[in-house]
Design a protein around this motif. Sequence first.
Motif, PDB file in Angstrom:
ATOM      1  N   GLY A 229       0.778  -1.323   0.026  1.00  0.00           N
ATOM      2  CA  GLY A 229      -0.022   0.135  -0.057  1.00  0.00           C
ATOM      3  C   GLY A 229       0.890   1.365  -0.190  1.00  0.00           C
ATOM      4  N   GLU A 230       1.927   1.326   0.989  1.00  0.00           N
ATOM      5  CA  GLU A 230       2.653   2.285   1.019  1.00  0.00           C
ATOM      6  C   GLU A 230       3.476   2.486  -0.476  1.00  0.00           C
ATOM      7  OE1 GLU A 230       5.479   1.676   3.986  1.00  0.00           O
ATOM      8  OE2 GLU A 230       4.057   2.382   5.647  1.00  0.00           O
ATOM      9  N   ARG A 231       3.851   1.641  -1.142  1.00  0.00           N
ATOM     10  CA  ARG A 231       4.676   1.495  -2.402  1.00  0.00           C
ATOM     11  C   ARG A 231       3.559   2.028  -3.585  1.00  0.00           C
ATOM     12  NH1 ARG A 231       8.176  -2.857  -5.354  1.00  0.00           N
ATOM     13  NH2 ARG A 231       9.142  -1.403  -7.019  1.00  0.00           N
ATOM     14  N   LEU A 232       2.408   1.570  -3.495  1.00  0.00           N
ATOM     15  CA  LEU A 232       1.438   2.075  -4.462  1.00  0.00           C
ATOM     16  C   LEU A 232       0.880   3.593  -4.282  1.00  0.00           C
ATOM     17  CD1 LEU A 232      -0.653   1.301  -6.619  1.00  0.00           C
ATOM     18  CD2 LEU A 232      -2.196   0.433  -5.071  1.00  0.00           C
ATOM     19  N   ALA A 233       0.751   3.542  -2.997  1.00  0.00           N
ATOM     20  CA  ALA A 233       0.301   5.226  -2.691  1.00  0.00           C
ATOM     21  C   ALA A 233       1.464   6.157  -3.013  1.00  0.00           C
ATOM     22  CB  ALA A 233       0.072   5.330  -0.982  1.00  0.00           C
ATOM     23  N   ARG A 234       2.859   5.869  -2.859  1.00  0.00           N
ATOM     24  CA  ARG A 234       3.844   6.610  -3.189  1.00  0.00           C
ATOM     25  C   ARG A 234       3.742   6.773  -4.748  1.00  0.00           C
ATOM     26  NH1 ARG A 234       7.754   3.695  -1.705  1.00  0.00           N
ATOM     27  NH2 ARG A 234       8.242   2.919  -3.715  1.00  0.00           N
ATOM     28  N   ASP A 235       3.541   5.970  -5.428  1.00  0.00           N
ATOM     29  CA  ASP A 235       3.551   6.332  -6.912  1.00  0.00           C
ATOM     30  C   ASP A 235       2.293   6.796  -7.418  1.00  0.00           C
ATOM     31  OD1 ASP A 235       5.589   4.149  -7.135  1.00  0.00           O
ATOM     32  OD2 ASP A 235       4.310   2.567  -7.685  1.00  0.00           O
ATOM     33  N   VAL A 236       1.048   6.646  -6.745  1.00  0.00           N
ATOM     34  CA  VAL A 236      -0.119   7.487  -6.730  1.00  0.00           C
ATOM     35  C   VAL A 236       0.108   8.952  -6.445  1.00  0.00           C
ATOM     36  CG1 VAL A 236      -2.399   7.848  -6.307  1.00  0.00           C
ATOM     37  CG2 VAL A 236      -1.706   5.441  -6.713  1.00  0.00           C
TER      38      VAL A 236
ATOM     39  N   ARG B  20       9.935   3.469 -15.139  1.00  0.00           N
ATOM     40  CA  ARG B  20      10.218   1.930 -14.776  1.00  0.00           C
ATOM     41  C   ARG B  20      10.669   2.045 -13.162  1.00  0.00           C
ATOM     42  NH1 ARG B  20      15.326   1.381 -18.810  1.00  0.00           N
ATOM     43  NH2 ARG B  20      15.564   3.625 -18.089  1.00  0.00           N
ATOM     44  N   ALA B  21      10.535   3.364 -12.602  1.00  0.00           N
ATOM     45  CA  ALA B  21      10.998   3.574 -11.069  1.00  0.00           C
ATOM     46  C   ALA B  21       9.377   3.136 -10.390  1.00  0.00           C
ATOM     47  CB  ALA B  21      11.213   4.874 -10.703  1.00  0.00           C
ATOM     48  N   MET B  22       8.274   3.011 -11.029  1.00  0.00           N
ATOM     49  CA  MET B  22       7.225   2.739 -10.649  1.00  0.00           C
ATOM     50  C   MET B  22       7.207   1.381 -10.105  1.00  0.00           C
ATOM     51  SD  MET B  22       5.332   5.501 -10.316  1.00  0.00           S
ATOM     52  CE  MET B  22       5.497   7.174 -11.004  1.00  0.00           C
ATOM     53  N   GLY B  23       6.123   0.895  -9.245  1.00  0.00           N
ATOM     54  CA  GLY B  23       6.045  -0.464  -8.717  1.00  0.00           C
ATOM     55  C   GLY B  23       5.403  -1.245  -9.752  1.00  0.00           C
ATOM     56  N   ALA B  24       4.216  -1.029  -9.878  1.00  0.00           N
ATOM     57  CA  ALA B  24       3.205  -1.804 -10.624  1.00  0.00           C
ATOM     58  C   ALA B  24       3.157  -1.498 -11.954  1.00  0.00           C
ATOM     59  CB  ALA B  24       1.779  -1.793 -10.021  1.00  0.00           C
ATOM     60  N   ASP B  25       2.926  -2.445 -13.020  1.00  0.00           N
ATOM     61  CA  ASP B  25       2.673  -2.116 -14.563  1.00  0.00           C
ATOM     62  C   ASP B  25       1.540  -1.151 -14.734  1.00  0.00           C
ATOM     63  OD1 ASP B  25       4.631  -4.027 -14.854  1.00  0.00           O
ATOM     64  OD2 ASP B  25       3.376  -5.801 -15.099  1.00  0.00           O
TER      65      ASP B  25
END
Length: 468
Positions: free
Chosen positions: A183-190, A213-218
């Motif tokens: 969640g933290e990684r996704l929230a950081r990207d968002v 490419r630095a983002m976590g999810a495709d």
Amino acid sequence: MKLRNRLVAAVTGVTVVALALSFVPLYLLIRALEISDLDNALFRQATALAQHLPGTYYAGHPLDEGHADVPESIDPTPRYTAIYGPDTRLESASESFAGQAPASLAALGLRRALPWDGVAVDLELGETRLRGVVMPTGDQGEALLYAVSKSTVEDDTATLFELLLLIFVCAAGATALIARWLGERLARDVHSVAHVARLVAEGDLAARVGDPRAMGADETRSLASDLDHMISRLDEVVSSQRRFISHAAHELRSPLASLRGELQLALRRDRDVDGYRAALREMLSSVDALIALAEDLLRLARAQGGAPATRARAKVADIVREALRMARGHVDDRGVTITVPPAIDEFPVEVRGAAADLARALRNLIDNAVVHSPPGGEVRVEVVVVEGGVELAVVDQGPGIPVEDQPHIFTPFFRGAGGESHEGAGLGLSIARGLTENSGGRLALDPRHTGGARMVLHLAFAENVSPA
């Protein structure tokens, strides 16, 4: 609730429910199997004891002590036995009951006749919980109670419960931690994408998410890439609008400055009638230039408005005839000859699009060819049937278009090298392309043609129409 917290709650909740749905049936199944194994062992041992019991006991005398073989128990397990008479009352019990044996079968919850193979019962002796079987014995209607402690089953199931509970807690905790990390990684990207969107909303068109490419999810990588591409396109549109406004202001300023100068000159000194008439003609010329430019700007706005391809139909012969009629005055002024196929009036093919729009687009191409043709030159209109449609080509005998100018010829106000010496605002080709595309066609420069320029209008056949 934040995205991270919602994700943790959702994933952990699903995991807890899945584990509960798995562990509860597993626990109940293993407990049932443990009790079933114990019951089978008790039935076997009770049957063996009942076979020789009538000759070994006397009513009112204690039964012999003994031990039972309990599954998965290493140490000998004391057995609890009791005999009930035909009236279902207690007649004798082993000393292991310590005088606390159930007084009747009714105390065991048995109020009906016993089946021939007996029945399993649960009972308590003080703090000791017992599991036993009651089965008929002898030929006088007696019944035998054979019981042992349930501690083995309870210990095993308690151990199993603690093990499953430990796994449950560890799995739920690990899931919550992993979900929080995700969640933290996704929230950081968002948050990164949202930050760039806010900057763009505030007018910073140079903002970019950066390397996707630095983002976590495709999905977030795709979102970041699409957002950067959208910002780049938006930057191009805004820059194009700024250039458009700048060019439009420049084109409007020239006839306005000329008109203002004539008015100032007319007011500064007196003139005779012929002088005023000449000044008015100059002013009228400037006004005509302003009106022509305004009309071209309006046509360009309509052509670039993104209107869907029309379902109208038009005859190719009508398009060519109308375009020649509109261009006639300009052609006569330049002394240029326009040639068309000799049988154009009999050309039966219909194409998709409004006749007025397509004629205007073809007229702009003819005007452009006339402007760049030498005096007394020739402009040729060609009509060719190709796969899927018709090509209308306009060919001039001018100097051609330099390679470095070719990518920009359809840009509004672009004139290219030497274009300042020609009349017009540089909107003709832009309007022609917009009108053509709105009709479902294409307009392009033929790069293979030499000895002048060859502009090609590709128009699709009207529906249910094929070439003759």
